[in-house]
Write a protein that holds these residues in place. Sequence first.
Motif, PDB file in Angstrom:
ATOM      1  N   LEU A   1       0.737  -1.232  -0.140  1.00 15.29           N
ATOM      2  CA  LEU A   1      -0.135  -0.205   0.072  1.00 15.29           C
ATOM      3  C   LEU A   1       1.051   1.313   0.030  1.00 15.29           C
ATOM      4  N   ARG A   2       1.921   1.382   0.711  1.00 20.77           N
ATOM      5  CA  ARG A   2       2.684   2.531   0.904  1.00 20.77           C
ATOM      6  C   ARG A   2       3.510   2.644  -0.482  1.00 20.77           C
TER       7      ARG A   2
ATOM      8  N   LEU B   1       9.208   5.475  11.200  1.00 23.30           N
ATOM      9  CA  LEU B   1       7.873   5.076  10.640  1.00 23.30           C
ATOM     10  C   LEU B   1       7.449   5.419   9.284  1.00 23.30           C
ATOM     11  N   PHE B   2       7.781   6.631   9.046  1.00 21.22           N
ATOM     12  CA  PHE B   2       7.460   7.460   7.817  1.00 21.22           C
ATOM     13  C   PHE B   2       8.546   7.370   6.949  1.00 21.22           C
ATOM     14  N   GLY B   3       9.518   6.414   6.978  1.00 22.95           N
ATOM     15  CA  GLY B   3      10.793   6.189   6.129  1.00 22.95           C
ATOM     16  C   GLY B   3      10.166   5.778   4.768  1.00 22.95           C
ATOM     17  N   SER B   4      11.090   6.328   3.830  1.00 25.18           N
ATOM     18  CA  SER B   4      10.666   5.844   2.333  1.00 25.18           C
ATOM     19  C   SER B   4      10.453   4.402   2.217  1.00 25.18           C
ATOM     20  N   LYS B   5      11.193   3.865   2.945  1.00 28.71           N
ATOM     21  CA  LYS B   5      11.167   2.095   2.552  1.00 28.71           C
ATOM     22  C   LYS B   5      11.013   1.508   3.930  1.00 28.71           C
ATOM     23  N   ILE B   6      10.064   0.473   3.670  1.00 29.36           N
ATOM     24  CA  ILE B   6       9.843  -0.308   4.976  1.00 29.36           C
ATOM     25  C   ILE B   6      10.738  -1.524   4.965  1.00 29.36           C
ATOM     26  N   VAL B   7      11.320  -1.741   6.015  1.00 32.25           N
ATOM     27  CA  VAL B   7      12.270  -3.015   6.139  1.00 32.25           C
ATOM     28  C   VAL B   7      11.487  -4.205   6.916  1.00 32.25           C
TER      29      VAL B   7
ATOM     30  N   LYS C   1      11.551  -8.860   7.103  1.00 33.39           N
ATOM     31  CA  LYS C   1      12.037 -10.213   6.565  1.00 33.39           C
ATOM     32  C   LYS C   1      10.821 -10.420   5.293  1.00 33.39           C
ATOM     33  N   PRO C   2      11.446 -11.063   4.183  1.00 36.11           N
ATOM     34  CA  PRO C   2      12.691 -11.830   4.257  1.00 36.11           C
ATOM     35  C   PRO C   2      14.030 -10.934   3.597  1.00 36.11           C
ATOM     36  N   SER C   3      13.683  -9.588   3.670  1.00 32.51           N
ATOM     37  CA  SER C   3      14.984  -8.690   2.902  1.00 32.51           C
ATOM     38  C   SER C   3      16.355  -9.221   3.721  1.00 32.51           C
ATOM     39  N   VAL C   4      17.298  -9.164   3.044  1.00 29.40           N
ATOM     40  CA  VAL C   4      18.522  -9.203   3.679  1.00 29.40           C
ATOM     41  C   VAL C   4      19.037  -8.099   4.482  1.00 29.40           C
ATOM     42  N   THR C   5      18.498  -6.828   4.172  1.00 30.09           N
ATOM     43  CA  THR C   5      18.598  -5.637   5.105  1.00 30.09           C
ATOM     44  C   THR C   5      18.119  -6.129   6.407  1.00 30.09           C
ATOM     45  N   ALA C   6      16.889  -6.599   6.605  1.00 28.33           N
ATOM     46  CA  ALA C   6      16.239  -6.998   7.923  1.00 28.33           C
ATOM     47  C   ALA C   6      17.086  -7.841   8.629  1.00 28.33           C
ATOM     48  N   PHE C   7      17.706  -8.819   7.960  1.00 28.76           N
ATOM     49  CA  PHE C   7      18.575  -9.763   8.616  1.00 28.76           C
ATOM     50  C   PHE C   7      19.712  -9.176   9.132  1.00 28.76           C
ATOM     51  N   ASN C   8      20.178  -8.402   8.322  1.00 32.06           N
ATOM     52  CA  ASN C   8      21.670  -7.762   8.759  1.00 32.06           C
ATOM     53  C   ASN C   8      21.425  -6.786   9.758  1.00 32.06           C
ATOM     54  N   THR C   9      20.398  -6.164   9.765  1.00 27.04           N
ATOM     55  CA  THR C   9      19.880  -5.022  10.835  1.00 27.04           C
ATOM     56  C   THR C   9      19.603  -5.909  12.332  1.00 27.04           C
TER      57      THR C   9
END
Length: 249
Positions: A63-64, A142-148, A150-158
């Motif tokens: 939606l975003r 919470l209003f960042g341009s991109k929501i992070v 799982k399963p994104s690698v960025t989420a795991f690295n974070t």
Amino acid sequence: MAIFDCILFDLDDTLYSSDVGIAGFLRKNIEEFLMMTCGITAEDAFALRSELFKTYGSSLVGLRARGYNIHPDDYHSFVHGRLPYDLIRPNPSLRDLLQSIPQRRIIFTNSDMVHATRSLERLGLTGCFDGIICFETLNPDLFGSKIVLKPSVTAFNTALSISGVNPRRVLFLDDSEKNIASAKAIGLRTALVGRRRRKIAEADYLVEEICELSRVIPEIWSSAMAHEEVTSEVNSRFSLRREVHELSA
């Protein structure tokens, strides 16, 4: 010496069975949110939810991405706040099992903190984990341009950065094959959880029920030389707890 320093646990459909039915109510709430937000019929909301999940991995992310100015708190309060949490029953056997694990235990979920906390309370697992990595942790803006998520690698690295652990000494448990694949790609040991799951190449272990952890992955508790004794002790505690729980149910 144990081969893991930290264990990351998914929450929904991992710490409690998918048979509880929470996921079905969640899908219904998401579809109602889509009807309200997009002004569409129930049939179209069903199709849109499926499309957003396949394309973006999350209805909120989708939606975003499509230009809807939705605050995550509003979304989560609608789709999670109306869930029948009373369906989630306390699990004293699981509490005993978790408390016997010597490594750090951390929840790693895409859900918001309110939902995570409430679910753990219902399970009787408050205090069993050293931390909770959730939607707000992964998305402090919470209003960042991109929501992070799982399963994104960025989420795991974070999550790994927050936990401060070597990925090769982390065990990750989840019911999602996509999440398991991402975790394996960055070097984590992986366990796919669920009765109706099939073994996939990216999963080092297949755990049908979370309370079988001591049988399937005894090396959590000890070195190879000592694991039989530890497994016997944990299984005995689990069997006794289960018998008492069944008698009182």
